[in-house]
Write an enzyme that holds these catalytic residues in place. Structure first.
Site, PDB file in Angstrom:
ATOM      1  N   MET A 285      -0.482   5.797   6.846  1.00  0.00           N
ATOM      2  CA  MET A 285       0.648   4.858   6.751  1.00  0.00           C
ATOM      3  C   MET A 285       1.589   5.256   5.608  1.00  0.00           C
ATOM      4  O   MET A 285       1.443   6.315   5.011  1.00  0.00           O
ATOM      5  CB  MET A 285       0.138   3.435   6.551  1.00  0.00           C
ATOM      6  CG  MET A 285      -0.367   2.777   7.821  1.00  0.00           C
ATOM      7  SD  MET A 285      -0.813   1.057   7.504  1.00  0.00           S
ATOM      8  CE  MET A 285      -0.890   0.417   9.167  1.00  0.00           C
TER       9      MET A 285
ATOM     10  N   ARG B 127      -5.509  -0.782   4.988  1.00  0.00           N
ATOM     11  CA  ARG B 127      -5.139  -2.053   4.346  1.00  0.00           C
ATOM     12  C   ARG B 127      -6.339  -2.978   4.157  1.00  0.00           C
ATOM     13  O   ARG B 127      -6.230  -4.001   3.468  1.00  0.00           O
ATOM     14  CB  ARG B 127      -4.088  -2.779   5.201  1.00  0.00           C
ATOM     15  CG  ARG B 127      -2.773  -2.065   5.272  1.00  0.00           C
ATOM     16  CD  ARG B 127      -1.590  -2.990   5.184  1.00  0.00           C
ATOM     17  NE  ARG B 127      -1.611  -4.146   6.020  1.00  0.00           N
ATOM     18  CZ  ARG B 127      -0.727  -4.403   6.995  1.00  0.00           C
ATOM     19  NH1 ARG B 127       0.230  -3.528   7.260  1.00  0.00           N
ATOM     20  NH2 ARG B 127      -0.773  -5.512   7.673  1.00  0.00           N
TER      21      ARG B 127
ATOM     22  N   HIS C  61      -4.544   0.430  10.185  1.00  0.00           N
ATOM     23  CA  HIS C  61      -4.780  -0.727   9.317  1.00  0.00           C
ATOM     24  C   HIS C  61      -6.087  -0.662   8.542  1.00  0.00           C
ATOM     25  O   HIS C  61      -6.305  -1.502   7.667  1.00  0.00           O
ATOM     26  CB  HIS C  61      -4.690  -2.017  10.138  1.00  0.00           C
ATOM     27  CG  HIS C  61      -3.285  -2.272  10.613  1.00  0.00           C
ATOM     28  ND1 HIS C  61      -2.763  -1.627  11.702  1.00  0.00           N
ATOM     29  CD2 HIS C  61      -2.309  -3.070  10.120  1.00  0.00           C
ATOM     30  CE1 HIS C  61      -1.505  -2.019  11.872  1.00  0.00           C
ATOM     31  NE2 HIS C  61      -1.201  -2.890  10.932  1.00  0.00           N
TER      32      HIS C  61
ATOM     33  N   ILE D 133       0.849  -1.202   0.000  1.00  0.00           N
ATOM     34  CA  ILE D 133       0.000   0.000   0.000  1.00  0.00           C
ATOM     35  C   ILE D 133       0.878   1.244   0.000  1.00  0.00           C
ATOM     36  O   ILE D 133       0.414   2.329  -0.290  1.00  0.00           O
ATOM     37  CB  ILE D 133      -0.971   0.049   1.211  1.00  0.00           C
ATOM     38  CG1 ILE D 133      -0.209   0.180   2.543  1.00  0.00           C
ATOM     39  CG2 ILE D 133      -1.916  -1.132   1.214  1.00  0.00           C
ATOM     40  CD1 ILE D 133      -1.077   0.709   3.676  1.00  0.00           C
ATOM     41  N   ASP D 134       2.171   1.083   0.350  1.00  0.00           N
ATOM     42  CA  ASP D 134       3.050   2.247   0.535  1.00  0.00           C
ATOM     43  C   ASP D 134       3.558   2.834  -0.786  1.00  0.00           C
ATOM     44  O   ASP D 134       4.093   3.933  -0.797  1.00  0.00           O
ATOM     45  CB  ASP D 134       4.265   1.858   1.388  1.00  0.00           C
ATOM     46  CG  ASP D 134       3.877   1.255   2.724  1.00  0.00           C
ATOM     47  OD1 ASP D 134       2.791   1.581   3.224  1.00  0.00           O
ATOM     48  OD2 ASP D 134       4.662   0.444   3.267  1.00  0.00           O
TER      49      ASP D 134
ATOM     50  N   ARG E  33      -7.617  17.975  17.197  1.00  0.00           N
ATOM     51  CA  ARG E  33      -7.872  16.545  17.409  1.00  0.00           C
ATOM     52  C   ARG E  33      -7.050  15.760  16.395  1.00  0.00           C
ATOM     53  O   ARG E  33      -6.689  16.288  15.341  1.00  0.00           O
ATOM     54  CB  ARG E  33      -9.359  16.213  17.193  1.00  0.00           C
ATOM     55  CG  ARG E  33     -10.287  16.901  18.147  1.00  0.00           C
ATOM     56  CD  ARG E  33     -10.215  16.285  19.533  1.00  0.00           C
ATOM     57  NE  ARG E  33     -11.240  16.821  20.415  1.00  0.00           N
ATOM     58  CZ  ARG E  33     -11.069  17.862  21.229  1.00  0.00           C
ATOM     59  NH1 ARG E  33      -9.898  18.494  21.266  1.00  0.00           N
ATOM     60  NH2 ARG E  33     -12.052  18.283  21.998  1.00  0.00           N
TER      61      ARG E  33
HETATM   62  O1  F6P Z   1       4.020  -1.740   4.547  1.00  0.00           O
HETATM   63  C1  F6P Z   1       2.660  -1.651   4.795  1.00  0.00           C
HETATM   64  C2  F6P Z   1       2.386  -1.131   6.183  1.00  0.00           C
HETATM   65  O2  F6P Z   1       0.995  -1.034   6.356  1.00  0.00           O
HETATM   66  C3  F6P Z   1       3.077   0.188   6.510  1.00  0.00           C
HETATM   67  O3  F6P Z   1       2.443   1.294   5.931  1.00  0.00           O
HETATM   68  C4  F6P Z   1       3.056   0.146   8.018  1.00  0.00           C
HETATM   69  O4  F6P Z   1       4.101   0.911   8.575  1.00  0.00           O
HETATM   70  C5  F6P Z   1       3.272  -1.319   8.305  1.00  0.00           C
HETATM   71  O5  F6P Z   1       2.901  -2.033   7.147  1.00  0.00           O
HETATM   72  C6  F6P Z   1       2.479  -1.836   9.479  1.00  0.00           C
HETATM   73  O6  F6P Z   1       2.844  -3.153   9.677  1.00  0.00           O
HETATM   74  P1  F6P Z   1       2.105  -4.139  10.684  1.00  0.00           P
HETATM   75  O7  F6P Z   1       0.944  -4.731   9.937  1.00  0.00           O
HETATM   76  O8  F6P Z   1       3.142  -5.134  11.009  1.00  0.00           O
HETATM   77  O9  F6P Z   1       1.634  -3.330  11.858  1.00  0.00           O
END
Ligand code: F6P
Length: 360
Positions: free
Chosen positions: A182, A287, A284, A139-140, A278
């Site tokens: 993220m 994601r 997540h 996603i990054d 705020r």
């Molecule tokens: O690489 C994808 C990502 O969602 C990043 O944006 C974030 O820093 C990391 O993974 C979070 O990882 P985890 O799912 O281990 O908390």
């Protein structure tokens, strides 16, 4: 004429919307080329542990195109080349056992779908003789050479929707709203969602910020009567001369976990401006859920291209989106590098021209 008759497919690293679309495309196109597919669960665990793999037929992947997550499961930890693993047959070096089991199962090649960590691991397995093709996922949007990765568009769409919602509550209360997104060490999600959501301030790793400049921008907005301000901050953003904010330091087999910058930026901005502030951490949620149409299409193309490469070679490569084509690039050119946002990217320049502050 390809000699490949059976392939394994696995997903590694953090999940991203579109993984199931890749799996579906791999299974269906492989099947139509006379290749059977074994789904390996929880990344390379599917090779190491008997019982963590299963045959995948086109019927098994019907209906998963629109589903988030991964039907195979994934893991986001560990270095298989140093880790040990215990199975019912004994204790082994994880990587040695994976290679041994690969040969035992009669799988001819692997399709590994993953981000930078998984690509690096796959490259090591390739060097040790496992024929494989990789599909990039994140996603990054920070994987080099490929223009885009599935998952990014979904994450940006979600973050944009969240920013839209925050505008209305921020306006009602004359508040500053800080939104942490993220992206790890790259500001792609922040700059894309920030611009799409009409943010007033975007803070990202590539442009270290000074909160006094951000406060000045907010005071200027107040001066012309703006009721509220939206600040998008990437989890990897850091103040000038400062460092990234962590929720967890790195430890053996685990990378550091970024987070917390949204909270501290909000607290400091409240102090500096005297305005009620705020913060929201999208975390997540970026994601999860169904992939966008763009991500479904890209993921499907990646899966189809991976099978083409399995049939025609070469191995040891990653599929990359180089519009208008999909191409293959040697894994060695990809691993160990990350794609960050160029500070003079046209999107950054345009945002600046529209009075967006990057806090510099
Ligand atoms: O690489 C994808 C990502 O969602 C990043 O944006 C974030 O820093 C990391 O993974 C979070 O990882 P985890 O799912 O281990 O908390």
């Amino acid at each position: 004429m390809s000699t490949v008759k059976k392939i394994g497919v696995l997903t590694g690293g953090g999940d991203a919307p579109g993984l199931n679309a890749v799996i579906r495309a791999v299974v269906k196109s492989a099947h139509n080329s006379g290749i059977s597919v074994v789904g390996l669960e929880d990344s390379f665990d599917g090779l190491v542990h008997p019982g963590k793999s299963r045959r995948l037929t086109p019927e098994d992947v019907t209906g998963i195109l629109r589903r988030g997550g991964t039907i195979l499961g994934t893991v986001n930890r560990g270095d298989p080349f140093v880790e040990m693993v215990t199975t019912s047959q004994g204790t082994f070096n994880y990587a040695d056992r994976a290679i041994e089991m690969f040969h035992e199962t009669g799988i001819d090649a692997l399709v590994c779908i993953g981000g930078d960590g998984t690509l690096a691991i796959a490259n090591e397995f390739f060097k040790r003789g496992i024929p494989l093709v990789c599909v990039p996922k994140t996603i990054d949007n920070d994987i080099v050479i490929t223009n885009s990765c599935f998952g990014f568009d979904t994450a940006v769409s979600f973050a944009t929707d969240a920013i839209d919602r925050l505008h209305t509550t921020a306006e009602s209360h004359r508040r500053i709203m800080v939104v942490e997104v993220m992206g790890r060490y790259a500001g792609w999600i922040a700059v894309h969602a920030g611009v799409a959501g009409g943010a007033d301030v975007i803070l990202m790793p590539e442009i270290p910020f000074d909160l006094k400049k951000v406060a000045e921008c907010i005071r200027n907005r107040d001066a012309w009567g703006a009721r509220s301000s939206i600040v998008v901050v990437a989890e990897g953003a850091q103040p000038k001369g400062g460092r990234v904010s962590l929720v967890e330091e790195s430890s053996e087999g685990h990378v550091e976990r970024l987070g917390g910058i949204g909270m501290s930026v909000a607290a400091d901005l409240e102090q500096l401006t005297g305005k009620e502030t705020r913060y929201v951490v999208l975390g997540h949620l970026q994601r999860g859920g169904a992939p966008t149409a763009f991500d479904r299409t890209l993921a499907t193309r990646f899966g189809g291209k991976a099978v083409e490469l399995i049939l025609d070679g070469p191995f040891g490569v990653m599929v990359a989106n180089r519009p208008p084509d999909l191409v293959s690039v040697p894994l060695g050119e990809v691993v160990g590098r990350i794609k960050t946002v160029p500070p003079d990217l046209d999107l950054v320049r345009t945002a600046r021209a529209l009075n967006v502050s990057f806090g510099d």
